[in-house]
Design a protein around this motif. Structure first.
Motif, mmCIF file in Angstrom:
data_model
loop_
_atom_site.group_PDB
_atom_site.id
_atom_site.type_symbol
_atom_site.label_atom_id
_atom_site.label_comp_id
_atom_site.label_asym_id
_atom_site.label_seq_id
_atom_site.Cartn_x
_atom_site.Cartn_y
_atom_site.Cartn_z
ATOM 1 N N ASN A 76 -52.160 42.783 108.246
ATOM 2 C CA ASN A 76 -53.569 43.141 108.381
ATOM 3 C C ASN A 76 -54.422 42.591 107.238
ATOM 4 O OD1 ASN A 76 -52.048 45.568 107.052
ATOM 5 N ND2 ASN A 76 -54.154 45.742 106.300
ATOM 6 N N ALA A 99 -52.815 51.785 111.537
ATOM 7 C CA ALA A 99 -53.066 51.298 112.897
ATOM 8 C C ALA A 99 -54.478 50.752 113.068
ATOM 9 C CB ALA A 99 -52.797 52.412 113.906
ATOM 10 N N GLU A 144 -55.601 46.993 114.162
ATOM 11 C CA GLU A 144 -56.424 46.702 115.339
ATOM 12 C C GLU A 144 -57.605 45.811 114.967
ATOM 13 O OE1 GLU A 144 -55.924 47.290 118.402
ATOM 14 O OE2 GLU A 144 -54.382 48.857 118.475
ATOM 15 N N ARG A 145 -58.235 46.096 113.827
ATOM 16 C CA ARG A 145 -59.359 45.268 113.382
ATOM 17 C C ARG A 145 -58.897 43.845 113.087
ATOM 18 N NH1 ARG A 145 -60.946 49.976 110.581
ATOM 19 N NH2 ARG A 145 -60.027 49.203 108.636
ATOM 20 N N ALA A 191 -58.143 41.971 116.306
ATOM 21 C CA ALA A 191 -59.375 41.638 117.022
ATOM 22 C C ALA A 191 -60.087 40.455 116.362
ATOM 23 C CB ALA A 191 -60.293 42.857 117.066
ATOM 24 N N ALA A 207 -52.045 43.991 117.856
ATOM 25 C CA ALA A 207 -51.754 44.922 116.766
ATOM 26 C C ALA A 207 -50.592 45.831 117.139
ATOM 27 C CB ALA A 207 -52.980 45.757 116.446
ATOM 28 N N GLN A 250 -48.555 49.174 115.185
ATOM 29 C CA GLN A 250 -48.393 50.032 114.019
ATOM 30 C C GLN A 250 -46.971 49.903 113.508
ATOM 31 O OE1 GLN A 250 -46.645 53.063 113.179
ATOM 32 N NE2 GLN A 250 -47.686 53.071 111.210
#
Length: 249
Positions: free
Chosen positions: A13, A38, A42-43, A46, A54, A56
């Motif tokens: 991430n 998580a 997700e960010r 995206a 994504a 976790q």
């Protein structure tokens, strides 16, 4: 480059992991972006876009590791590439000079040592064990373990090496232990068929180094990406940095 290969990048991430995930996703691979948080994962997925997904994944939590492996199995059915990138250097909020002063065998807080080794060594092994059945379903599987030149015992023993004075029992020794785990994976590859490589990305300006590094995350990720893109004829058992420069284990 167009491919239908399935990849998992841990700690993806931010920093080097995110750059690796983005470059692999640009190859049209399906890339599972592993993230302990998580929402941050997700960010990141995206923003990477394309085939980034994504997942976790806290490498220190067996339930999280198992759930991530199950999800990859359900959604992809196999795994072609595992990039073990997740890592930490310390749990303490100290500067680099203070970290080095207090990370000798005589001064290092054992709680810090345990926490760092839990991520950098046991976390790698935990994820590997969980996804090994998926890797064995691939016709061309590879594991890339992201390490550091600091983990090289050969360099640490060399009086002329710039890494010698930076060797510590918290972070550097955890990478030495990772090299041992990687060697064991390599020996096991005779029965699994999974290729295994070590890569030192260099001293990058990321959260892991407190942003004290000398290279950008993009530059540091370059060798990890190169090795990750190796095909069926690509070498196994290498330890490299910066465009295929060999390092001693």
């Amino acid at each position: 480059m167009t491919t239908d290969r399935i990849a998992l990048v841990t700690g993806a991430n931010q920093g080097i992991g995110r750059r690796v995930a983005a470059d692999l996703a640009a190859d049209h691979r399906t890339v599972f972006v592993g993230s302990r948080d998580a929402a941050r994962g997700e960010r990141a997925a995206a923003e990477i876009g394309g085939s980034a997904v994504a997942v976790q994944l806290d490498v220190t939590d067996p339930a999280s590791v198992a759930a991530a492996a199950d999800r990859i199995a359900d959604e992809a059915g196999r795994l072609d590439l595992l990039v073990n990138n997740a890592g930490i250097s310390t749990t303490r909020r100290v500067g680099l000079a203070e970290f080095r002063r207090t990370s000798t065998p005589g001064t290092a807080p054992l709680d810090d040592v345990r926490a760092v080794w839990e991520v950098n060594v046991l976390g790698v092994l935990s994820v590997y064990q969980a996804v090994l059945p998926l890797l064995r379903r691939s016709g061309d599987a590879r594991v890339v373990n992201v390490t550091s030149a600091l983990g090289s015992l050969s360099l640490g023993l060399d009086p002329s090496s710039p890494t010698r004075e930076a060797y510590d029992v918290v972070y550097a020794a955890s990478k030495t232990a990772l090299h041992g785990v990687t060697l064991a994976m390599l020996l096991e590859s005779a029965t699994t068929g999974v290729k295994v490589n070590l890569v030192s990305p260099g001293f990058a300006r990321t959260a892991l180094t407190g942003f004290h590094g000398t290279e950008s995350a993009e530059d540091a990720a370059r060798e990890v990406v190169r090795v990750s893109r190796l095909g069926p004829g690509g070498a196994s058992g290498t330890f490299t940095t910066w465009e295929g420069v060999d390092l001693p284990w």
